[in-house]
Design an enzyme around this catalytic site. Structure first.
Site, PDB file in Angstrom:
ATOM      1  N   ARG A 237      -3.332   2.829   2.172  1.00  0.00           N
ATOM      2  CA  ARG A 237      -3.068   1.974   1.006  1.00  0.00           C
ATOM      3  C   ARG A 237      -2.618   2.906  -0.102  1.00  0.00           C
ATOM      4  O   ARG A 237      -3.288   3.904  -0.386  1.00  0.00           O
ATOM      5  CB  ARG A 237      -4.357   1.244   0.629  1.00  0.00           C
ATOM      6  CG  ARG A 237      -4.307   0.474  -0.686  1.00  0.00           C
ATOM      7  CD  ARG A 237      -3.505  -0.802  -0.514  1.00  0.00           C
ATOM      8  NE  ARG A 237      -3.803  -1.796  -1.491  1.00  0.00           N
ATOM      9  CZ  ARG A 237      -3.340  -1.801  -2.738  1.00  0.00           C
ATOM     10  NH1 ARG A 237      -2.595  -0.832  -3.172  1.00  0.00           N
ATOM     11  NH2 ARG A 237      -3.634  -2.790  -3.543  1.00  0.00           N
TER      12      ARG A 237
ATOM     13  N   ARG B 258      -9.320   1.336   4.779  1.00  0.00           N
ATOM     14  CA  ARG B 258      -8.051   2.056   4.710  1.00  0.00           C
ATOM     15  C   ARG B 258      -8.201   3.303   3.841  1.00  0.00           C
ATOM     16  O   ARG B 258      -8.968   3.310   2.885  1.00  0.00           O
ATOM     17  CB  ARG B 258      -6.953   1.174   4.103  1.00  0.00           C
ATOM     18  CG  ARG B 258      -6.635  -0.051   4.923  1.00  0.00           C
ATOM     19  CD  ARG B 258      -5.638  -0.937   4.215  1.00  0.00           C
ATOM     20  NE  ARG B 258      -6.185  -1.436   2.945  1.00  0.00           N
ATOM     21  CZ  ARG B 258      -5.629  -2.371   2.204  1.00  0.00           C
ATOM     22  NH1 ARG B 258      -4.486  -2.921   2.580  1.00  0.00           N
ATOM     23  NH2 ARG B 258      -6.180  -2.775   1.083  1.00  0.00           N
TER      24      ARG B 258
ATOM     25  N   GLU C 192       2.013  -9.845  -2.258  1.00  0.00           N
ATOM     26  CA  GLU C 192       1.554 -10.069  -0.884  1.00  0.00           C
ATOM     27  C   GLU C 192       2.614 -10.761  -0.037  1.00  0.00           C
ATOM     28  O   GLU C 192       3.257 -11.708  -0.490  1.00  0.00           O
ATOM     29  CB  GLU C 192       0.281 -10.922  -0.880  1.00  0.00           C
ATOM     30  CG  GLU C 192      -0.904 -10.256  -1.567  1.00  0.00           C
ATOM     31  CD  GLU C 192      -1.352  -8.969  -0.892  1.00  0.00           C
ATOM     32  OE1 GLU C 192      -1.342  -8.907   0.360  1.00  0.00           O
ATOM     33  OE2 GLU C 192      -1.702  -8.021  -1.608  1.00  0.00           O
TER      34      GLU C 192
END
Length: 133
Positions: free
Chosen positions: A32, A79, A40
């Site tokens: 990320r 992440r 999104e």
């Protein structure tokens, strides 16, 4: 959460897969982008946000060739959160924000990317474009 042991490690790969405008996969590592908030993409029945696919395409462009990422944290989804660079850009995070297809995620970056965001806003690029009409 302390991330010090991994902060010295650099994650490197060639042409990572890009999930959306602020997430990529370098080998088995999901990354990320630190300080970047991109719209999104479509998830199931939830439609994509405006500029989601432009942000994804810009990240694809910025990550062609060799990519390196320096981890700074791990997010709640497991992440790696990182600052990344590539053959195309010495700072992928700033370049994506400067493109106007993503904004600075100030909650975490604390103004680190304020200048690239101001450049995008002043040039009315991407999410900062004035509506037609």
């Amino acid at each position: 959460m302390s991330f010090a042991p991994l902060a010295a490690a650099i994650i490197a790969c060639t042409a990572p897969s890009v999930h959306d405008g602020d997430t990529l996969r370098c080998g088995a590592e999901r990354i990320r982008l630190f300080g970047v908030d991109a719209p999104e993409v479509r998830r199931g029945s939830t439609p994509a946000e405006p500029f989601a696919y432009e942000a994804r395409d810009e990240l694809l462009r910025l990550t062609r060739g060799r990519v390196g990422c320096r981890p700074v944290d791990r997010d709640r989804y497991g992440r790696t959160v990182a600052k990344c660079w590539s053959s195309a850009s010495p700072d992928i995070n700033a370049a994506l924000i400067r493109s106007g297809y993503a904004t600075e995620y100030r909650r975490y970056s604390k103004g680190l990317y304020a200048k690239p965001e101001a450049e995008a806003k002043a040039a009315q690029r991407g999410v900062w474009a004035k509506p037609a009409g």
